[in-house]
Design a protein around this motif. Structure first.
Motif, mmCIF file in Angstrom:
data_model
loop_
_atom_site.group_PDB
_atom_site.id
_atom_site.type_symbol
_atom_site.label_atom_id
_atom_site.label_comp_id
_atom_site.label_asym_id
_atom_site.label_seq_id
_atom_site.Cartn_x
_atom_site.Cartn_y
_atom_site.Cartn_z
ATOM 1 N N PRO A 88 8.618 -7.506 0.379
ATOM 2 C CA PRO A 88 8.048 -6.536 1.336
ATOM 3 C C PRO A 88 8.472 -6.865 2.760
ATOM 4 O O PRO A 88 8.722 -8.020 3.100
ATOM 5 N N CYS A 93 5.346 -3.576 3.200
ATOM 6 C CA CYS A 93 5.768 -2.444 2.377
ATOM 7 C C CYS A 93 7.096 -2.725 1.678
ATOM 8 O O CYS A 93 7.961 -3.423 2.216
ATOM 9 N N GLY A 131 7.652 3.705 3.151
ATOM 10 C CA GLY A 131 7.375 2.490 2.401
ATOM 11 C C GLY A 131 6.161 2.633 1.493
ATOM 12 O O GLY A 131 5.380 3.582 1.607
ATOM 13 N N THR A 133 2.877 0.445 0.150
ATOM 14 C CA THR A 133 2.066 -0.757 0.358
ATOM 15 C C THR A 133 1.613 -1.333 -0.983
ATOM 16 O O THR A 133 1.677 -0.658 -2.021
ATOM 17 N N ASP A 136 -1.116 0.814 -2.404
ATOM 18 C CA ASP A 136 -0.561 1.985 -3.077
ATOM 19 C C ASP A 136 -0.088 1.624 -4.479
ATOM 20 O O ASP A 136 -0.322 2.355 -5.445
#
Length: 247
Positions: A88, A93, A131, A133, A136
């Motif tokens: 990330p 992200c 992006g 997360t 998510d």
């Protein structure tokens, strides 16, 4: 399966008995069978699990609640490891293409078709990438943990002649899986599975791919998947900085 005496809980002896049976009946277990006393991978993981479930003296009971908590922790840890391996960015992200690769990891489709989908995602979000997360990502996999119920709901929509658009998928996620999927995640999912660009989900392929993804290859014949899960747990624990049993 584990509660042999029907008292509602599982003790260490019951767990060992079923675990040994699973090892004898699985193809992976057969490869370990001749090395039972050499400190092999499965034995170490099994001992750690037994201690975690039943205490150092093996005198505690494993309840359904504790096992479900362990299952949820295990799933979250594995998903977090998958997410972190995509490196990330500073905002925490991963890219939309990374997300698509993770979703298609066990799709079972040919390489050409997979690359076509990834290319479509890369083109769609090249200029407007937001992006994905970790929240998510975890939310989406909570959603597909309920894929059987999602399949039923989407099938009813299809039978009724209703289009399976982004709003419909968001509504199904909320009502069936009790999770709010972000509009951006849903947009990425549709980009992956909307092959003809009509803004409707290819329901049959989506469900098939998500079912394969949630099984992570453990559905292969002649193997219960029990030992493969144990080996995967050890591998993930070694790669992760936090220790699973400290959760």
């Amino acid at each position: 399966m584990f509660d042999l005496n029907g008292d509602g809980d599982v003790d260490s002896e019951e767990f060992e008995r079923v675990a040994n049976l699973a090892r004898q009946q699985s193809s992976i277990g057969s490869r370990h069978r001749d090395h039972a006393n050499t400190g092999n991978t499965f034995k170490g993981v099994n001992s750690a699990l037994i201690t975690y479930f039943f205490g150092p003296n093996l005198d505690k009971k494993l309840t359904i609640t504790k096992f479900l908590e362990f299952q949820q922790q295990l799933q979250r840890e594995i998903l977090s490891l998958e997410f972190e391996r995509k490196r990330p960015n500073e905002e925490g992200c991963i890219t939309e293409v990374d997300f698509a690769e993770l979703l298609l990891a066990y799709a079972g489709s040919n390489a050409k078709k997979r690359q076509r989908k990834l290319k479509r995602v890369k083109k769609r979000f090249r200029e407007n990438s937001l992006g994905i997360t970790k929240t998510d990502y975890l939310n989406f996999f909570h959603f597909i943990n309920n894929i059987a119920d999602v399949d039923t709901a989407l099938t009813f929509y299809h039978i009724a002649g209703a289009s399976i658009d982004q709003a419909t998928l968001k509504h199904v996620a909320k009502t069936v899986a009790k999770v709010d999927l972000s509009d951006h995640v849903i947009s990425v999912v549709f980009t992956i599975f909307d092959d003809n660009n009509d803004n409707q989900l290819s329901n049959r392929e989506f469900i098939a791919v998500m079912k394969n993804r949630i099984q992570r290859g453990l559905e292969k014949p002649k193997d219960t998947g029990f030992l493969k899960l144990m080996e995967s747990l050890l591998k993930c624990a070694k790669e992760a900085k936090p220790v699973l049993l400290d959760l």
